[in-house]
Design a protein around this motif. Structure first.
Motif, PDB file in Angstrom:
ATOM      1  N   LEU B 120      34.333  42.526  47.153  1.00 30.86           N
ATOM      2  CA  LEU B 120      34.973  41.248  46.837  1.00 30.86           C
ATOM      3  C   LEU B 120      35.947  41.392  45.663  1.00 30.86           C
ATOM      4  CD1 LEU B 120      32.134  38.613  47.307  1.00 30.86           C
ATOM      5  CD2 LEU B 120      34.130  39.083  48.750  1.00 30.86           C
ATOM      6  N   VAL B 121      35.600  42.254  44.698  1.00 31.36           N
ATOM      7  CA  VAL B 121      36.490  42.462  43.560  1.00 31.36           C
ATOM      8  C   VAL B 121      37.811  43.069  44.035  1.00 31.36           C
ATOM      9  CG1 VAL B 121      36.841  43.862  41.480  1.00 31.36           C
ATOM     10  CG2 VAL B 121      34.682  42.662  41.816  1.00 31.36           C
ATOM     11  N   VAL B 122      37.727  43.969  45.010  1.00 30.22           N
ATOM     12  CA  VAL B 122      38.927  44.642  45.499  1.00 30.22           C
ATOM     13  C   VAL B 122      39.667  43.791  46.531  1.00 30.22           C
ATOM     14  CG1 VAL B 122      39.789  46.847  46.367  1.00 30.22           C
ATOM     15  CG2 VAL B 122      37.589  46.754  45.211  1.00 30.22           C
ATOM     16  N   ALA B 123      38.957  42.811  47.110  1.00 21.80           N
ATOM     17  CA  ALA B 123      39.506  42.046  48.231  1.00 21.80           C
ATOM     18  C   ALA B 123      40.926  41.515  48.007  1.00 21.80           C
ATOM     19  CB  ALA B 123      38.556  40.918  48.600  1.00 21.80           C
ATOM     20  N   SER B 128      49.331  40.856  49.751  1.00 19.99           N
ATOM     21  CA  SER B 128      50.406  41.465  48.968  1.00 19.99           C
ATOM     22  C   SER B 128      50.464  40.873  47.561  1.00 19.99           C
ATOM     23  CB  SER B 128      51.744  41.281  49.683  1.00 19.99           C
ATOM     24  OG  SER B 128      52.477  40.240  49.078  1.00 19.99           O
ATOM     25  N   PHE B 129      50.902  41.702  46.641  1.00 17.25           N
ATOM     26  CA  PHE B 129      51.071  41.335  45.251  1.00 17.25           C
ATOM     27  C   PHE B 129      51.918  40.069  45.123  1.00 17.25           C
ATOM     28  CE2 PHE B 129      53.441  42.253  41.204  1.00 17.25           C
ATOM     29  CZ  PHE B 129      52.364  42.125  40.348  1.00 17.25           C
ATOM     30  N   PHE B 177      45.992  41.859  37.881  1.00 17.88           N
ATOM     31  CA  PHE B 177      45.544  43.199  37.488  1.00 17.88           C
ATOM     32  C   PHE B 177      44.040  43.283  37.244  1.00 17.88           C
ATOM     33  CE2 PHE B 177      50.057  43.158  35.925  1.00 17.88           C
ATOM     34  CZ  PHE B 177      50.536  43.935  36.965  1.00 17.88           C
ATOM     35  N   LEU B 178      43.351  42.166  37.500  1.00 20.72           N
ATOM     36  CA  LEU B 178      41.917  42.133  37.207  1.00 20.72           C
ATOM     37  C   LEU B 178      41.112  43.275  37.848  1.00 20.72           C
ATOM     38  CD1 LEU B 178      40.164  40.211  35.482  1.00 20.72           C
ATOM     39  CD2 LEU B 178      39.420  39.156  37.611  1.00 20.72           C
ATOM     40  N   PHE B 180      41.963  46.244  38.469  1.00 13.95           N
ATOM     41  CA  PHE B 180      42.216  47.495  37.742  1.00 13.95           C
ATOM     42  C   PHE B 180      41.308  47.607  36.526  1.00 13.95           C
ATOM     43  CE2 PHE B 180      46.743  47.194  39.406  1.00 13.95           C
ATOM     44  CZ  PHE B 180      46.514  48.122  40.390  1.00 13.95           C
ATOM     45  N   MET B 181      40.942  46.449  35.992  1.00 13.34           N
ATOM     46  CA  MET B 181      40.049  46.440  34.840  1.00 13.34           C
ATOM     47  C   MET B 181      38.596  46.529  35.303  1.00 13.34           C
ATOM     48  SD  MET B 181      39.866  46.241  31.567  1.00 13.34           S
ATOM     49  CE  MET B 181      41.103  45.317  30.653  1.00 13.34           C
ATOM     50  N   THR B 182      38.267  45.737  36.315  1.00 12.52           N
ATOM     51  CA  THR B 182      36.864  45.631  36.727  1.00 12.52           C
ATOM     52  C   THR B 182      36.335  46.948  37.300  1.00 12.52           C
ATOM     53  OG1 THR B 182      37.364  43.348  37.290  1.00 12.52           O
ATOM     54  CG2 THR B 182      35.231  44.197  37.994  1.00 12.52           C
ATOM     55  N   LEU B 183      37.123  47.599  38.137  1.00  9.52           N
ATOM     56  CA  LEU B 183      36.607  48.785  38.825  1.00  9.52           C
ATOM     57  C   LEU B 183      36.227  49.921  37.879  1.00  9.52           C
ATOM     58  CD1 LEU B 183      38.544  48.945  42.202  1.00  9.52           C
ATOM     59  CD2 LEU B 183      36.192  48.240  41.737  1.00  9.52           C
TER      60      LEU B 183
END
Ligand code: ADP
Ligand code: MG
Lengths: 378, 297
Positions: B120-123, B128-129, B177-178, B180-183
């Motif tokens: 879900l974090v990556v979902a 697209s950005f 960018f969340l 990128f931080m969470t993973l």
């Protein structure tokens, strides 16, 4: 909290402790008293609940029922950091980001002690690794990490030191060496050690008192010699060393002894060594307590005749025989090779004898294989 | 290159003779980097010191080694530079504040939901950005679910809007960018052996001290990786400012974008790009030194 380690001293007392998981009890109504200053071993096969018991004492697990006291202090609901108890974890659990020095100082610093250097140096000396103070844990061998874990716990002088299979990951030689050192360190610091292990030899050589655990219960507790010579159940007889167990019937009483009939042959056993519930018994005798002679020899004491050697293994200090008895059971005999007489040969007819005080009688309704290696490895 | 030599030495100890394998394995990567990174960088460096061609034709430049391009470019977009770093820092801190508890909960408290939560974090990355940024505009917009309640609670005035503001740009970057931080945070927290935390408790550390002395230090590689992975793209970003901002929230990325594609002022765009790169490099070098995690990079 600074005096956590000194405020409560005394015997550790577990009262009717139970730990239930969804469908079974890992620890089942267990009561236990451990004398202050003793080296206590909690012995038992893998999965019998040793770690769970230890974790409840450390406060890492909450008992479903029961209470835990140190001296008169009830510690059942205290947080781990409030208990005067320290643990040497099964996998050491050193802090990977801290130096060895800081690992050892951790407990003192948390209790607000500023000047830790002399205590840390002493702890490092005790485990003979003063030159490793600046290293990180991952730069140490398993044996060294084990000693640091010990130093990190001992430095706090807890009322109780818990050791969960602390030597489990070491090779045999290092293990024997560490057993001697641990025992020495325990004497030196005079703390109560509760040592968990599944290795009966380790428990027997190190501990003053051994409690043998089975399925979440204490099966029997006592000095190593007591457990070995006077087992009260088949599980204990088979788990500690090896035992020959022969089906028999108590047919008579003769002073301090019971007379037991083993397939037509009469032998005796001390009443104090009997835990039989009725006439039906499992008659036990350790293989090294048996003497083996040619059939025509004549020896006093308890005797079983009509044996035939089916297997001989010569192993230096001793010779091991498998002897088939008239009723088809194979009996194991260990003979010291100290009499200059050449070993008997396969096929020889023999008789077995022993001093009556070496035998014991168990409840004849128990499963004779309980606690034997075959069962344990399942 | 020290690790390469070490690797080669280790290979030697197995085969007994010098091994070229580690160097050979490096070749494809080196070739790729030379063609698609080093050459373009050199080209960009060359462009940054050019001046307009004598012909006066738009978009035509000749090399004159005019280093004053840098000074001029900087003087013209000081403000956007500063804004880039302020916004990127804010977005990074915000992302850290949101991600740490999230990653902590996933790593230690989620039980069998762990893998699902990571997915879900990556979902958001599955869309697209650009789309996500436009969606953020809708969310903060007049008819979105945020403005109404905030106004009802009198947290913002009845006339205040959230879009076309610095707030929208920073929160947009945070949102984008969340992961990128969470993973990386999750990865480093999940690697912590729970028994070391139990050991801390056993050694008289209460919950908070255990976090301060053991959990957080052990998660530091994740914090450093996460903040870098968030800060670097955020500092160079121009999409969020373009879609969610207003003329006074322009970042250096927007200046480069307009110089390059609208005014075709290639030398200034190139000089700005270089300065941005240098500034980021200096900042992260200082940051890594300060956080004491050199050996982890
Ligand atoms: N958290 C848990 N949930 C369910 N069962 C557990 C848990 N922890 C231990 N057990 C079970 O409890 C029993 C005793 O475990 P343990 O105390 O670790 O045994 P030992 O240390 O003697 O090998 C085992 O059958 C184990 O599978
Ligand atoms: Mg265990």
């Amino acid at each position: 909290m600074a005096d956590a380690s000194t405020s409560s001293r005394g015997d550790l007392k577990l009262t009717r402790i139970t730990k239930s998981y969804s469908d079974f009890n890992a620890v089942d109504d267990l009561s236990l008293t451990i004398k202050e200053g003793s080296f206590f071993a909690l012995l038992g096969p893998s999965g019998c609940g040793k770690t769970t018991t230890l974790r409840m004492i450390a406060g890492l697990e909450e008992p479903t029922a029961g209470s835990i006291h140190i001296g008169t202090t009830d510690i059942t609901t205290m947080k781990p950091y409030q208990r005067p108890v320290n643990t040497v974890f099964q996998n050491y659990a050193l802090f990977p980001h801290l130096s060895i020095y800081e690992n050892i100082a951790f407990g003192l610093r948390r209790r607000g002690i500023k000047d830790v250097k002399s205590a840390v140096d002493k702890a490092l000396d005790l485990v003979e690794l003063p030159h490793l103070a600046d290293r990180k844990p991952n730069q140490l061998s398993g044996g060294q990490q084990q000693r640091i874990a010990l130093a990190r716990a001992i430095i706090n002088r807890p009322a109780l030191l818990l050791l969960d299979e602390p030597l489990g990951a070491l090779d045999l030689k290092l293990r024997r060496q560490m057993q001697i050192e641990l025992k020495w360190i325990q004497k030196e610091v005079g703390l109560t050690f509760v040592h968990v292990t599944h290795d009966q030899e380790e428990a027997m050589t190190m501990a003053d008192t051994v409690a043998l655990m089975h399925d979440g219960k204490i099966e029997q507790m006592g000095s190593p010699a007591d457990l070995y010579d006077n087992p009260k159940s088949v599980f204990v007889a088979n788990f500690l060393g090896q035992s020959n167990l022969i089906d028999g019937k108590i047919v008579d009483s003769d002073g301090d002894n019971f007379v037991v009939d083993l397939f037509g042959q009469k032998v005796s056993v001390l009443k104090s060594r009997s835990s039989a519930k009725d006439a039906s018994v499992l008659f036990g005798i350790r293989p090294e307590k048996l003497r083996i002679q040619p059939s025509d020899a004549d020896k006093p004491g308890n005797v079983l005749t009509g044996g035939r050697i089916v297997d001989v293994s010569y192993i230096g200090v001793s010779t091991q025989y498998q002897v088939e008895m008239p009723w088809g059971q194979e009996i194991m005999v260990f003979e010291q090779n100290d009499d200059g007489i050449p070993p008997l040969a396969k096929g020889d007819g023999v008789r077995l004898s022993w001093e009556p005080i070496f035998s014991f009688a168990l409840d004849g309704h128990e499963d004779a294989t309980a606690g034997s290696e075959v069962e344990v490895s399942e | 290159m020290a690790f390469l030599q070490a690797a080669a030495k280790r290979a030697n100890s197995f085969t007994g003779k010098p091994s070229r394998l580690p160097y050979l394995l490096l070749l494809p990567g080196l070739a790729f980097l030379s063609i698609f990174f080093i050459l373009p960088i050199l080209n960009l460096a060359a462009t940054s010191t050019q001046s307009p061609a004598a012909s006066g034709e738009i978009g035509s430049y000749v090399q004159t080694f005019q280093f004053s391009n840098y000074v001029n470019a900087f003087l013209e977009s000081r403000e956007q530079f500063a804004r880039s770093f302020i916004y990127a820092t804010l977005a990074t801190l915000l992302a850290l504040a949101i991600s740490y508890p999230l990653a902590y909960a996933i790593a230690f408290k989620s039980g069998r939901w762990k893998n699902l939560l990571v997915v879900l974090v990556v979902a958001p990355f599955f869309t697209s950005f650009l789309l996500r940024t436009i969606a953020w505009k809708q969310i903060l917009g007049e008819n979105g679910p945020v403005v109404g309640p905030l106004r009802a609670l009198h947290l913002i005035g009845p006339q205040t809007t959230l879009t076309a503001s610095a707030f929208a740009v920073v929160t947009g970057m945070t949102y984008n960018f969340l992961p990128f931080m969470t993973l990386p945070l999750y990865a480093s927290l999940d690697r912590i052996d729970p028994r070391t935390l139990e050991a801390a408790g056993d050694l008289y550390a209460n919950g908070f001290t255990t976090f301060r002395k053991v959990t957080f230090p052990l998660s530091l590689p994740g914090v450093v990786a996460g903040t870098l992975l968030t800060f670097i793209p955020a500092a160079g970003d121009y999409v969020n400012a373009a879609i969610l901002g207003n003329p006074s929230t322009k970042m250096v990325g927007n200046v480069i974008d307009s110089r390059f594609f609208r005014i075709v002022d290639y030398p200034t765009a190139a000089a700005l790009s270089f300065m941005l790169m240098a500034a980021i490099l200096i900042l992260i070098t200082v940051y890594i030194r300060r956080s004491g995690t050199e050996e982890l990079i």
